[in-house]
Design a protein around this motif. Structure first.
Motif, short mmCIF file in Angstrom:
data_model
loop_
_atom_site.label_atom_id
_atom_site.label_comp_id
_atom_site.label_asym_id
_atom_site.label_seq_id
_atom_site.Cartn_x
_atom_site.Cartn_y
_atom_site.Cartn_z
N ARG A 38 0.84 -1.22 0.00
CA ARG A 38 0.00 0.00 0.00
C ARG A 38 0.88 1.27 0.00
NH1 ARG A 38 -5.50 -0.74 -0.96
NH2 ARG A 38 -6.36 -2.43 0.22
N ASN A 39 0.65 2.20 0.97
CA ASN A 39 1.48 3.42 0.96
C ASN A 39 2.72 3.28 1.84
OD1 ASN A 39 0.30 3.62 3.47
ND2 ASN A 39 -0.09 5.83 3.35
N ASN A 58 -6.35 11.08 8.85
CA ASN A 58 -7.05 10.27 7.83
C ASN A 58 -6.12 10.05 6.65
OD1 ASN A 58 -9.97 12.16 8.59
ND2 ASN A 58 -9.63 10.05 9.14
N SER A 60 -3.44 8.32 6.46
CA SER A 60 -2.00 8.26 6.75
C SER A 60 -1.43 6.84 6.57
CB SER A 60 -1.72 8.77 8.16
OG SER A 60 -2.47 8.03 9.09
N GLY A 61 -2.29 5.83 6.69
CA GLY A 61 -1.79 4.45 6.51
C GLY A 61 -1.99 3.56 7.73
N THR A 63 -4.78 1.94 8.77
CA THR A 63 -5.47 0.70 8.39
C THR A 63 -4.55 -0.18 7.54
OG1 THR A 63 -7.59 1.83 8.51
CG2 THR A 63 -7.56 -0.23 7.30
N ASP A 85 -4.26 -4.39 -5.49
CA ASP A 85 -4.33 -3.13 -4.73
C ASP A 85 -3.41 -3.13 -3.51
OD1 ASP A 85 -6.23 -2.41 -6.51
OD2 ASP A 85 -7.83 -2.09 -5.05
N ILE A 87 -0.35 -3.97 -3.48
CA ILE A 87 1.01 -3.60 -3.89
C ILE A 87 1.09 -2.09 -4.09
CG2 ILE A 87 2.80 -3.95 -5.65
CD1 ILE A 87 1.33 -6.64 -6.28
N THR A 361 -7.87 8.10 15.08
CA THR A 361 -7.30 9.37 14.61
C THR A 361 -6.64 10.11 15.77
OG1 THR A 361 -9.52 10.26 14.85
CG2 THR A 361 -8.78 9.77 12.61
N1 LIG Z 1 -1.61 0.36 -3.57
C1 LIG Z 1 -1.37 1.57 -3.03
N2 LIG Z 1 -0.27 2.27 -3.36
C2 LIG Z 1 -0.01 3.48 -2.81
N3 LIG Z 1 -0.81 4.06 -1.91
C3 LIG Z 1 -1.93 3.42 -1.54
C4 LIG Z 1 -2.27 2.14 -2.07
N4 LIG Z 1 -3.43 1.74 -1.53
C5 LIG Z 1 -3.82 2.72 -0.70
N5 LIG Z 1 -2.93 3.73 -0.69
C6 LIG Z 1 -2.97 4.98 0.09
O1 LIG Z 1 -3.10 4.67 1.46
C7 LIG Z 1 -3.84 5.69 2.10
C8 LIG Z 1 -4.97 5.13 2.91
O2 LIG Z 1 -4.43 4.48 3.96
P1 LIG Z 1 -5.33 3.95 5.15
O3 LIG Z 1 -6.60 3.43 4.64
O4 LIG Z 1 -4.45 3.05 5.94
O5 LIG Z 1 -5.61 5.30 5.94
P2 LIG Z 1 -6.00 5.50 7.45
O6 LIG Z 1 -4.82 6.08 8.16
O7 LIG Z 1 -6.53 4.25 8.01
O8 LIG Z 1 -7.10 6.61 7.32
P3 LIG Z 1 -8.54 6.79 8.05
O9 LIG Z 1 -8.26 7.46 9.36
O10 LIG Z 1 -9.28 7.69 7.14
O11 LIG Z 1 -9.16 5.46 8.19
C9 LIG Z 1 -4.43 6.60 1.03
O12 LIG Z 1 -3.70 7.78 1.02
C10 LIG Z 1 -4.23 5.78 -0.23
O13 LIG Z 1 -4.03 6.61 -1.34
#
Ligand SMILES: Nc1ncnc2c1ncn2[C@@H]1O[C@H](COP(=O)(O)OP(=O)(O)OP(=O)(O)O)[C@@H](O)[C@H]1O
Ligand SMILES: [Mg+2]
Length: 385
Positions: A38-39, A58, A60-61, A63, A85, A87, A361
């Protein structure tokens, strides 16, 4: 070994279940190394033994990090995202490497995910093909916001929940379920091809009826065990007890001979429809709260509490079945719960001896002080808080 108070909790919420609790041991994630997931470009994490709180803005990564733990254990994403998705955009493959404390000792588990959706495991550095044993070896129980669908319109989501839980408790259920699905597909293919000869259908109907009777009995047995536990968890989270029912209405009789007759009798109907209408794939399955359908009755907070209780009951059932406490992944669990339920939830979680990963958060929403390890997530990068 469990602390006496956590043993009491499990006994309390699972008094009806069999199995010796003395042998229950928590599974723990000791180390996580992710590359292009992911990110998360590259990251290493040594989580705490008990409560791990991941906080950050929100997107940030947060999840993503716990999704990686789920992917390692379940071979699928709890967000139902396709493998491609997982990767990182622009990378050829994702790599996950875990150090785990299992009943079997401290073990290393690696996973490679390729863009074509191919996944490859290695156990202790050696290519491994026993992924089907992961729900027992490295069990995780997940709660995430998408689980609200368990109270929604689709009965199929509740049937899948029951069947997945049955598989994670008893591997033999998986074989019965697969046999049913394969036979169902074969019979439906006959309908699609316009082949209506009874001599072709009968062998499939017999197999369907036999598997159906096992599936119905297993689901009914699971519900009988699960719901008192759900009820007990709700009583722990909630001041007043709420009557919960999981209503299961099979479309076939449980007796396989009677089910076979039903297929015989409904053949013309099914011929007209062009598919098999009756069977465990079509059974009704819905929740009732205090005697009324939960779909339209439950508030958002009540629905969340019901789903949480369901997940904790599943957790207790699996702990008893396999003598190991699953790792708990709680994604954004606190929203929609009022202050009192939040406090009670954390009291309950603190009594369990398992390793918990929880996203939020803001760290102050997580009212746990003992044995807590906080990390902050920004752009996929973890930093101690
Ligand atoms: N395959 C991928 N490659 C690069 N970035 C990705 C990929 N899949 C998701 N992302 C990025 O990961 C981020 C989402 O991460 P995540 O769902 O972990 O957020 P979060 O911190 O849990 O947010 P929230 O508080 O809203 O739940 C988004 O910015 C999304 O663009
Ligand atoms: Mg999130």
């Amino acid at each position: 070994m469990l602390k006496p108070e956590s043993e009491r909790f499990l006994l309390n919420i699972g008094a009806h279940l069999t199995g010796e609790l003395q042998d229950v041991e928590p599974v723990r994630v000791l180390g996580v190394h992710l590359k292009h997931f992911r990110n998360i470009s590259l990251g290493t994490w040594f989580p705490g033994e008990a409560f791990n709180v991941l906080s950050g803005a929100n997107g940030s990564g947060k999840t993503n990090w716990i999704e990686a733990l789920g992917v390692m254990s379940m071979r699928r994403s709890f967000r139902a995202a396709p493998r491609a998705d997982w990767i990182q955009a622009g990378a050829p493959l994702a790599e996950l490497s875990f150090k785990l404390k299992l009943r079997e000792g401290i073990k290393r588990l690696d996973l490679q995910i390729r863009a074509a959706g191919k996944i490859e495991y290695a156990f202790e550095g050696v290519r491994w093909h026993k992924e089907a044993s992961l729900p027992y070896l490295f069990p995780v129980e997940v709660f995430h916001p998408g689980d609200a669908a368990l109270i929604g319109d689709a009965d199929s989501i509740r049937r899948d929940f029951l069947d997945t839980l049955l598989v994670s408790i008893d591997p033999s259920f998986s074989r019965i379920h697969q046999r049913y699905q394969k036979t169902l597909a074969s019979r439906n293919r006959l309908f699609r091809l316009g082949r209506y000869e009874r001599v072709l259908h009968r062998p499939y109907e017999r197999l369907l009826a036999e598997s159906a009777s096992l599936i119905i009995a297993a689901r009914e047995g699971l519900i009988r065990n699960l719901i008192p536990t759900v009820q007990a968890v709700i009583a722990e989270l909630h001041a007043e007890p709420v009557e919960v029912r999981l209503c299961y209405v099979p479309t076939l009789p449980k007796d396989s001979e009677a089910a076979l007759k039903t297929y015989e009798q409904s053949f013309n109907d099914e011929k007209r429809l062009g598919f098999t209408r009756k069977g465990p794939h079509a059974d009704r399955c819905y929740f009732e709260l205090a005697g009324r359908g939960a779909r339209y009755q439950a508030s958002a907070g009540q629905a969340r509490m019901l789903v949480l209780a369901l997940k904790l009951a599943a957790f207790a059932l699996r702990a008893r079945a396999h003598g190991r406490l699953p790792v708990l992944l709680l994604d954004d669990v606190t929203s929609e719960l009022d202050e009192r339920k939040r406090q009670r939830l954390f009291e309950v979680l603190a009594r369990l001896e398992c390793q918990v990963f929880i996203t939020t958060t803001h760290p102050s929403y997580i009212q746990v002080s003992a044995q807590r390890a906080d990390v902050h997530v920004a752009h996929g990068v973890l930093a101690p808080l």
